[in-house]
Design a protein around this motif. Structure first.
Motif, PDB file in Angstrom:
ATOM      1  N   ALA A  42       1.000  -1.113   0.104  1.00  0.00           N
ATOM      2  CA  ALA A  42       0.065  -0.001   0.039  1.00  0.00           C
ATOM      3  C   ALA A  42       0.840   1.156  -0.046  1.00  0.00           C
ATOM      4  CB  ALA A  42      -1.002  -0.108   1.077  1.00  0.00           C
ATOM      5  N   PRO A  43       1.998   1.322   0.677  1.00  0.00           N
ATOM      6  CA  PRO A  43       2.862   2.611   0.636  1.00  0.00           C
ATOM      7  C   PRO A  43       3.447   2.664  -0.502  1.00  0.00           C
ATOM      8  CG  PRO A  43       3.226   1.279   2.528  1.00  0.00           C
ATOM      9  CD  PRO A  43       2.641   0.283   1.785  1.00  0.00           C
ATOM     10  N   CYS A  44       3.487   1.968  -1.542  1.00  0.00           N
ATOM     11  CA  CYS A  44       4.373   2.018  -2.778  1.00  0.00           C
ATOM     12  C   CYS A  44       3.619   2.444  -4.005  1.00  0.00           C
ATOM     13  CB  CYS A  44       4.784   0.535  -3.074  1.00  0.00           C
ATOM     14  SG  CYS A  44       5.715   0.049  -1.524  1.00  0.00           S
ATOM     15  N   GLY A  45       2.709   3.415  -3.763  1.00  0.00           N
ATOM     16  CA  GLY A  45       2.066   3.894  -5.021  1.00  0.00           C
ATOM     17  C   GLY A  45       2.631   5.124  -5.785  1.00  0.00           C
ATOM     18  N   THR A  46       2.109   6.083  -6.474  1.00  0.00           N
ATOM     19  CA  THR A  46       2.619   7.024  -7.105  1.00  0.00           C
ATOM     20  C   THR A  46       2.530   8.159  -6.271  1.00  0.00           C
ATOM     21  OG1 THR A  46       1.636   6.271  -9.142  1.00  0.00           O
ATOM     22  CG2 THR A  46       2.383   8.774  -9.085  1.00  0.00           C
ATOM     23  N   THR A  47       3.698   9.014  -6.127  1.00  0.00           N
ATOM     24  CA  THR A  47       3.704  10.018  -5.338  1.00  0.00           C
ATOM     25  C   THR A  47       3.740  11.634  -6.024  1.00  0.00           C
ATOM     26  OG1 THR A  47       5.198   8.817  -3.687  1.00  0.00           O
ATOM     27  CG2 THR A  47       5.343  11.287  -3.606  1.00  0.00           C
ATOM     28  N   LEU A  48       2.975  12.413  -5.320  1.00  0.00           N
ATOM     29  CA  LEU A  48       3.001  13.796  -5.929  1.00  0.00           C
ATOM     30  C   LEU A  48       3.916  14.645  -5.028  1.00  0.00           C
ATOM     31  CD1 LEU A  48      -0.949  14.139  -6.093  1.00  0.00           C
ATOM     32  CD2 LEU A  48       0.865  13.008  -7.805  1.00  0.00           C
ATOM     33  N   TYR A  49       4.433  15.666  -6.092  1.00  0.00           N
ATOM     34  CA  TYR A  49       5.798  16.514  -5.519  1.00  0.00           C
ATOM     35  C   TYR A  49       5.478  17.942  -6.023  1.00  0.00           C
ATOM     36  CZ  TYR A  49       8.144  11.859  -5.183  1.00  0.00           C
ATOM     37  OH  TYR A  49       8.418  10.835  -5.020  1.00  0.00           O
ATOM     38  N   VAL A  50       6.000  18.906  -5.116  1.00  0.00           N
ATOM     39  CA  VAL A  50       5.764  20.412  -5.402  1.00  0.00           C
ATOM     40  C   VAL A  50       7.718  20.719  -5.383  1.00  0.00           C
ATOM     41  CG1 VAL A  50       3.744  21.014  -4.716  1.00  0.00           C
ATOM     42  CG2 VAL A  50       5.934  21.081  -3.127  1.00  0.00           C
ATOM     43  N   PRO A  51       7.941  21.488  -6.652  1.00  0.00           N
ATOM     44  CA  PRO A  51       9.357  21.685  -6.644  1.00  0.00           C
ATOM     45  C   PRO A  51       9.727  22.721  -5.471  1.00  0.00           C
ATOM     46  CG  PRO A  51       8.089  22.835  -8.199  1.00  0.00           C
ATOM     47  CD  PRO A  51       7.139  22.068  -7.722  1.00  0.00           C
ATOM     48  N   LYS A  52      10.825  22.628  -4.924  1.00  0.00           N
ATOM     49  CA  LYS A  52      11.318  23.453  -4.166  1.00  0.00           C
ATOM     50  C   LYS A  52      11.477  24.879  -4.793  1.00  0.00           C
ATOM     51  CE  LYS A  52      13.571  20.064  -1.243  1.00  0.00           C
ATOM     52  NZ  LYS A  52      14.880  19.375  -0.517  1.00  0.00           N
TER      53      LYS A  52
END
Length: 240
Positions: free
Chosen positions: A168-178
């Motif tokens: 379950a923890p291994c899905g697609t992750t969303l990010y914002v650029p620093k």
């Protein structure tokens, strides 16, 4: 054909009635997207390991960016590696569920978002909408670095196909650029250290992560170190 049509309408009902999420970019996460019997059929028809090709050798992606990922395409060489029943199942799914009507319905539903993206890009509304599908299988790896999706893509659908909830923890992750003003129309993959992690879609059975491609639709897969892990997905793209 009637069973496939019912499955398509069930899938559309779930997608179109799932509230969209607006940050860090517009996306949706849906559960129970296929009926339980059909999801069991999906599981039963997953190709064996020897039917897959390293993704970098398929022409679909760079080996440098997807070293842990192998793919099964709906072409003659791949279908020849599986039984006729398996080959027919996946071709029927593409032809009868992920058909032109399915794609057109999603394009219509997300037309405002797509139009805004194209306007920002300085591109015209496409005269020809295309579809593409690939089954992928991942193993433990350094992950998939951060990107916004192929520039030609309009809508990306990632169907998660695990048998249980262990990953379950291994899905697609969303990010914002620093560097908060940074944008990318697609192509290059970016280093994890240049982004802040926002949220990870749970890699749960019969779930779907969906987004309209934009210049800030940054996503990836975090490094995974789980011995013997097998991560099955079905990727469906609507593109110009």
């Amino acid at each position: 054909m009637q069973a496939y049509e019912l499955e398509k309408q069930t899938l559309l009902y779930t997608i179109l009635n799932t509230p969209g999420r607006v940050w860090p970019h517009r996306h949706s996460y849906c559960r129970a997207v296929f009926s339980d019997p059909f999801y069991t059929r999906l599981q039963d028809h997953l190709p064996p390991a020897e039917a897959y090709t390293p993704l970098g050798a398929t022409g679909k992606a760079s080996a440098a960016d997807y070293g842990m990922r192998s793919g099964f395409l709906l072409d003659a060489p791949h279908k020849a590696r599986v039984s006729p029943a398996v080959a027919t199942f996946w071709q029927d799914l593409f032809d009868k569920i992920f058909d032109a009507d399915f794609a057109a319905t999603l394009v219509h539903h997300f037309q405002d978002q797509i139009a805004a993206r194209l306007k920002a890009e300085g591109a015209a509304w496409p005269t020809d909408i295309k579809r593409d599908m690939i089954l992928v299988r991942d193993t433990s790896s350094d992950g998939v670095k951060i990107h916004t999706s192929d520039p030609k893509n309009l809508i990306t659908l990632l169907f998660y196909l695990p048998r249980d909830e262990r990953y379950a923890p291994c899905g697609t992750t969303l990010y914002v650029p620093k560097a908060r003003g940074f944008r990318c129309w697609g192509g290059p993959h970016h280093a994890f250290e240049d982004f802040d992690k926002v949220w990870t879609a749970p890699f749960l059975p019969n779930s779907l992560f969906l987004f309209v491609k934009t210049d800030d639709s940054f996503h990836g897969v975090e490094p995974i170190e789980i011995e013997g892990m097998r991560r099955d997905l079905l990727l469906f793209y609507i593109h110009r």
